[in-house]
Design a protein around this motif. Structure first.
Motif, mmCIF file in Angstrom:
data_model
loop_
_atom_site.group_PDB
_atom_site.id
_atom_site.type_symbol
_atom_site.label_atom_id
_atom_site.label_comp_id
_atom_site.label_asym_id
_atom_site.label_seq_id
_atom_site.Cartn_x
_atom_site.Cartn_y
_atom_site.Cartn_z
ATOM 1 N N ILE A 35 0.838 -1.191 0.000
ATOM 2 C CA ILE A 35 0.000 0.000 0.000
ATOM 3 C C ILE A 35 0.881 1.252 0.000
ATOM 4 O O ILE A 35 1.862 1.329 0.728
ATOM 5 C CB ILE A 35 -0.987 -0.003 1.190
ATOM 6 N N ASN A 51 6.064 -0.349 4.957
ATOM 7 C CA ASN A 51 4.979 -1.229 5.376
ATOM 8 C C ASN A 51 5.527 -2.497 6.019
ATOM 9 O O ASN A 51 6.473 -3.094 5.507
ATOM 10 C CB ASN A 51 4.122 -1.622 4.168
ATOM 11 N N TYR A 129 -7.763 2.891 -1.952
ATOM 12 C CA TYR A 129 -6.504 2.300 -1.529
ATOM 13 C C TYR A 129 -5.611 2.157 -2.755
ATOM 14 O O TYR A 129 -5.979 1.475 -3.717
ATOM 15 C CB TYR A 129 -6.734 0.942 -0.865
ATOM 16 N N TYR A 131 -2.143 0.841 -4.309
ATOM 17 C CA TYR A 131 -1.090 -0.145 -4.095
ATOM 18 C C TYR A 131 -0.078 -0.103 -5.235
ATOM 19 O O TYR A 131 -0.420 0.254 -6.360
ATOM 20 C CB TYR A 131 -1.673 -1.569 -4.078
#
Length: 147
Positions: A35, A51, A129, A131
């Motif tokens: 992400i 992350n 979101y 990514y």
């Protein structure tokens, strides 16, 4: 009058530029995704630097599969557990959805963008979101990143 026409033209461009995802393109989702950011419905963003976990997707030819959280390790391996979500890809009109289910709940996300390196999904709370495709992390030789 010209301003109204200009606004309508720009709005039509945004609607017309939405990516239509075909069943053949679904295979692009397979692999590891990290992400980058979340865009909220009010336009605010939350960016992610490093992350601790990635999302791993494995979708088969029947448009069903799993999504799993994995934790990359510095030696190129991943820590995994037995927890995963069942995923089905659903096509409706010009939209493509990821339908998730676990023993505890069901939910859907709309795929807005899917390329070999980028995935953008929209959930029910209107959060986008974003990514990026990633892979294993392997550091050798005193911190030099290797392929």
């Amino acid at each position: 009058m010209k301003k109204v026409f200009g606004v309508l033209l720009v709005a039509l461009l945004f609607v017309g530029c939405k990516q239509k995802i075909t069943p053949a393109e679904v295979a692009k989702i397979n692999g590891y995704w990290e992400i980058e950011k979340v865009v909220f419905d009010d336009g605010n963003e939350k960016k992610y630097g490093v992350n601790e976990s990635f999302d791993y997707f494995q979708i088969d030819k029947n448009n069903s599969g799993i999504r799993k959280k994995v934790m990359p390790q510095l030696d190129g391996t991943f820590l995994v557990n037995d927890t995963f979500e069942n995923v089905k890809v659903r096509f409706k009109d010009d939209q493509t959805f990821l339908d998730y289910n676990t023993p505890y709940m069901k939910w859907s996300e709309e795929i807005l963008t899917l390329t070999p390196t980028e995935l953008v999904v929209l959930n029910a709370e209107k959060k986008e979101y974003h990514y990026k495709k990633t892979g294993a992390i392997k550091l050798d030789d005193y911190g030099k990143k290797t392929k």
